[in-house]
Design an enzyme around this catalytic site. Sequence first.
Site, PDB file in Angstrom:
ATOM      1  CE  LYS A   9      50.107  93.478  48.650  1.00 58.73           C
ATOM      2  NZ  LYS A   9      48.816  92.761  48.524  1.00 58.73           N
ATOM      3  CE1 TYR A  49      50.889  88.571  45.903  1.00 61.84           C
ATOM      4  CE2 TYR A  49      51.336  90.070  44.078  1.00 61.84           C
ATOM      5  CZ  TYR A  49      51.085  89.852  45.420  1.00 61.84           C
ATOM      6  OH  TYR A  49      51.042  90.914  46.297  1.00 61.84           O
ATOM      7  CG  PHE A  57      42.316  87.264  42.933  1.00 60.44           C
ATOM      8  CD1 PHE A  57      43.651  87.416  43.281  1.00 60.44           C
ATOM      9  CD2 PHE A  57      41.560  86.312  43.603  1.00 60.44           C
ATOM     10  CE1 PHE A  57      44.227  86.641  44.285  1.00 60.44           C
ATOM     11  CE2 PHE A  57      42.126  85.527  44.614  1.00 60.44           C
ATOM     12  CZ  PHE A  57      43.467  85.697  44.954  1.00 60.44           C
ATOM     13  NE  ARG A  85      50.889  86.289  56.734  1.00 58.14           N
ATOM     14  CZ  ARG A  85      50.315  86.211  55.539  1.00 58.14           C
ATOM     15  NH1 ARG A  85      50.874  86.809  54.488  1.00 58.14           N
ATOM     16  NH2 ARG A  85      49.186  85.572  55.370  1.00 58.14           N
ATOM     17  CB  THR A  91      44.049  88.816  53.098  1.00 59.26           C
ATOM     18  OG1 THR A  91      45.035  87.891  53.547  1.00 59.26           O
ATOM     19  CG2 THR A  91      44.263  89.130  51.627  1.00 59.26           C
ATOM     20  NE  ARG A 102      47.291  93.365  54.079  1.00 56.11           N
ATOM     21  CZ  ARG A 102      47.643  92.113  53.826  1.00 56.11           C
ATOM     22  NH1 ARG A 102      47.220  91.130  54.602  1.00 56.11           N
ATOM     23  NH2 ARG A 102      48.413  91.834  52.800  1.00 56.11           N
ATOM     24  CG  ASN A 112      46.020  93.829  50.755  1.00 57.37           C
ATOM     25  OD1 ASN A 112      46.966  94.107  50.025  1.00 57.37           O
ATOM     26  ND2 ASN A 112      45.657  92.593  51.008  1.00 57.37           N
ATOM     27  CG  HIS A 115      53.851  90.512  50.038  1.00 62.61           C
ATOM     28  ND1 HIS A 115      53.034  89.427  49.806  1.00 62.61           N
ATOM     29  CD2 HIS A 115      55.092  89.994  50.267  1.00 62.61           C
ATOM     30  CE1 HIS A 115      53.750  88.319  49.877  1.00 62.61           C
ATOM     31  NE2 HIS A 115      55.002  88.637  50.148  1.00 62.61           N
ATOM     32  CD  GLU A 126      57.093  86.024  49.399  1.00 70.44           C
ATOM     33  OE1 GLU A 126      57.283  86.904  50.259  1.00 70.44           O
ATOM     34  OE2 GLU A 126      56.039  85.362  49.334  1.00 70.44           O
TER      35      GLU A 126
HETATM   36  P1  IDP Z   1      48.195  87.984  51.971  1.00 67.76           P
HETATM   37  O1  IDP Z   1      48.692  89.150  51.140  1.00 67.76           O
HETATM   38  O2  IDP Z   1      47.477  88.447  53.201  1.00 67.76           O
HETATM   39  O3  IDP Z   1      49.257  86.962  52.225  1.00 67.76           O
HETATM   40  P2  IDP Z   1      47.072  86.162  49.964  1.00 67.76           P
HETATM   41  O4  IDP Z   1      45.885  85.282  50.182  1.00 67.76           O
HETATM   42  O5  IDP Z   1      48.409  85.507  49.817  1.00 67.76           O
HETATM   43  O6  IDP Z   1      47.055  87.259  51.125  1.00 67.76           O
HETATM   44  O7  IDP Z   1      46.776  87.013  48.661  1.00 67.76           O
HETATM   45  C1  IDP Z   1      47.778  87.783  48.075  1.00 67.76           C
HETATM   46  C2  IDP Z   1      47.198  89.083  47.617  1.00 67.76           C
HETATM   47  O8  IDP Z   1      46.276  88.866  46.572  1.00 67.76           O
HETATM   48  C3  IDP Z   1      46.393  89.847  48.685  1.00 67.76           C
HETATM   49  O9  IDP Z   1      47.198  90.612  49.530  1.00 67.76           O
HETATM   50  C4  IDP Z   1      45.477  90.689  47.840  1.00 67.76           C
HETATM   51  O10 IDP Z   1      46.126  91.875  47.412  1.00 67.76           O
HETATM   52  C5  IDP Z   1      45.219  89.808  46.633  1.00 67.76           C
HETATM   53  N1  IDP Z   1      43.956  89.082  46.767  1.00 67.76           N
HETATM   54  C6  IDP Z   1      43.685  88.027  47.564  1.00 67.76           C
HETATM   55  N2  IDP Z   1      42.411  87.621  47.446  1.00 67.76           N
HETATM   56  C7  IDP Z   1      41.864  88.463  46.542  1.00 67.76           C
HETATM   57  C8  IDP Z   1      40.539  88.567  45.988  1.00 67.76           C
HETATM   58  O11 IDP Z   1      39.629  87.783  46.286  1.00 67.76           O
HETATM   59  N3  IDP Z   1      40.360  89.582  45.086  1.00 67.76           N
HETATM   60  C9  IDP Z   1      41.360  90.455  44.711  1.00 67.76           C
HETATM   61  N4  IDP Z   1      42.593  90.377  45.219  1.00 67.76           N
HETATM   62  C10 IDP Z   1      42.838  89.402  46.111  1.00 67.76           C
END
Ligand code: IDP
Length: 151
Positions: A9, A49, A57, A85, A91, A102, A112, A115, A126
């Site tokens: 990212k 997304y 968010f 993963r 996450t 991470r 983080n 992806h 994707e």
């Molecule tokens: P992942 O990236 O571990 O698959 P997902 O739940 O699919 O996690 O969320 C996608 C991305 O959205 C996360 O990697 C993170 O950057 C962002 N994200 C998820 N939850 C939050 C939040 O509560 N606040 C801000 N960003 C979030």
Amino acid sequence: MEKTYLMVKPDGVRRQLVGKLVQRFEDKGFQLIAAKMFRMTREQAEYHYEEHKDKPFFGELVEFITSGSVFGMVWQGENIVALSRAMMGKTNPLDAAPGTIRGDYALNTGNNIIHGSDSPQSAEREISNFFRPEELAAGDYPVRMPGSLAN
Ligand code: IDP
């Protein structure tokens, strides 16, 4: 062979972590079959997304992911979706174990670093958002060096 879409990212690109992250997946034994540095369009970001479009968010997430270049990659390997993963970690970096990407490099959920697709179906969706089929290498593994007798 199972494929996944992994992406450094904008925060990871700014911090110049691309090489280290590619190295981890190569060391694990996965094969890189496509990669490029690019700036995601808003349309690509909203599609990528889409499952989060009703979350509070979502706007922030699209802003962030389009805020700079990303390094998008297609990788293949046995059980790569689940294993990559696991290598990424949870996450929220607060929950991500040390030794995961991470866990080692990130401080908060918004930044983080990486992806990775969460299922083979997501991976296909994707990959097609960012790569044309002809951009994926095929048949390059195992690598044969010129003059080498080994496979
Ligand atoms: P992942 O990236 O571990 O698959 P997902 O739940 O699919 O996690 O969320 C996608 C991305 O959205 C996360 O990697 C993170 O950057 C962002 N994200 C998820 N939850 C939050 C939040 O509560 N606040 C801000 N960003 C979030």
